[in-house]
Write an enzyme that holds these catalytic residues in place. Structure first.
Site: not given
Ligand code: TYM
Length: 335
Positions: A107, A191, A194
């Site tokens: 990023k 990957k 979003k």
């Molecule tokens: P975020 O919002 O980007 O994504 C939410 C969840 O989706 C999973 N994910 C994927 N899994 C498989 N293939 C993909 N292409 C893919 N893209 C996203 C992510 O691994 C995630 O599980 N930092 C985290 C949010 C967060 C969080 C936390 C998670 C903040 N605090 C505490 C767990 C515990 C995030 O940005 O997820």
């Protein structure tokens, strides 16, 4: 009973990577907590009006998955303990390790050229560690891309415990054996994300059937016509993972059925698996979103219950670091 915590950012709409890598492994259970991490969403430039709307939408999606019945479902910004805990944890995190995080590097590279790197982007994993550690979490069900952040949370917990005395439970990531890293449909070496500006790179959980069919048929595949997973076939491998994720059938079974039928036949089957896999969720989501008041009430109740759990852990961390708890916080037992 393992304590489970996971979160999702309310930026943009959820895609099938989020669904397959994370949401479908989340369970309604009194020991499980699911959080819309809206404070994480401001680490890149954001639109305040969209943030509120997107937070409600994402909460609606988790309600449609049935997670409010049993689990605690809440928005991060409703529980101020997250921010305070984050600051305490900065004392055990180093700039070097934060700069080495893969997501930060990617990023920062993208943003740095234009507008400078927001400090929040560097601190992002410390806030995530606070989310996890505040609830004495044992397991964090996430996609592969968040594994490094959960491991950092574990390192920070260990360091804090060593320096200030036993305070935190050491969490570990729980990664799905299938579909933990769904790739972009337009570039299967990256990957599905979003933040990808190309709408055809991702299938949203809200995409109608004709859009899903069009996106799958247009997905970049590889030369050849045989359907099997291989590093030389990242596009086909990705579609196999997607289909396996939605049907529950092992990749080998799909290969046995589709290997020699050509890419067209296979892609049509993938599209139908996604359409059918999302259909019940989409129907339920439409119902849930029709009553925004109910979503607000669920979030309010979730925030109240999450705060009850967070406060004693925050108080203990404060005491360990030498901040007298009595000045600010009421007494209460550890959960
Ligand atoms: P975020 O919002 O980007 O994504 C939410 C969840 O989706 C999973 N994910 C994927 N899994 C498989 N293939 C993909 N292409 C893919 N893209 C996203 C992510 O691994 C995630 O599980 N930092 C985290 C949010 C967060 C969080 C936390 C998670 C903040 N605090 C505490 C767990 C515990 C995030 O940005 O997820």
């Amino acid at each position: 009973m393992a304590r489970v915590f996971s979160g999702v950012q309310p930026t943009g709409e959820a895609h099938i990577g989020n669904y397959l890598g994370a949401f479908r492994h989340w369970r309604p259970d009194p020991e499980h907590m699911y959080c819309i991490v809206d404070l994480h969403a401001i680490t890149v430039e954001h639109d305040p009006e969209a943030l509120e709307r997107d937070t409600r939408f994402m909460a609606g999606l988790l309600v449609a998955l049935g997670l409010h019945e049993g689990s605690i479902l809440f928005a991060q910004s409703d529980v101020p303990a997250h921010v305070e805990m984050m600051w305490l944890l900065t004392s055990v995190a180093t700039v070097g390790e934060l700069e080495r995080m893969t997501q930060f590097k990617a990023k920062a590279r993208a943003l740095g050229r234009r507008a400078g790197i927001p400090a929040g982007l560097l601190m992002y994993p410390v806030l995530m560690a606070a989310d996890i550690l505040l609830y004495r979490t044992d397991e964090v069900p996430v996609g592969e891309d968040q594994k490094q952040h959960v491991e950092l949370a574990r390192d920070l917990a260990e360091r804090f415990n060593r320096r200030y005395g036993e305070t935190f439970v050491l969490p570990k990531p729980a990664i799905s054996p299938v579909a933990a890293r769904i790739k972009s449909l337009s570039d299967p070496t990256r990957k599905m994300s979003k933040s990808d500006a190309d709408p055809d790179s991702k299938i949203l959980v809200t995409d109608p059937p004709d859009v899903i069919r069009r996106k799958v048929m247009a997905a970049v595949t590889d030369s050849g016509r045989e359907v099997y997973p291989s590093p030389e076939k990242p596009g086909i491998t990705n579609l196999l993972e997607i289909m396996s994720g939605f049907t529950g059938r092992p990749v080998e079974a799909l290969v046995a059925e589709y290997r020699d039928g050509g890419y067209g036949r296979f892609k049509r089957a993938v599209a139908e698996a996604v359409v059918e896999g999302l259909r019940p969720l989409q129907a339920e989501l439409a119902r849930v979103l029709a009553d925004p008041g109910a979503i607000e009430r669920i979030l309010a109740e979730g925030a109240r219950r999450a705060s009850e759990r967070a406060e004693p852990v925050l108080r203990l961390a404060r005491e360990r670091m030498g901040f007298p708890a009595v000045r600010r916080l009421a007494a209460g037992a550890l959960p």
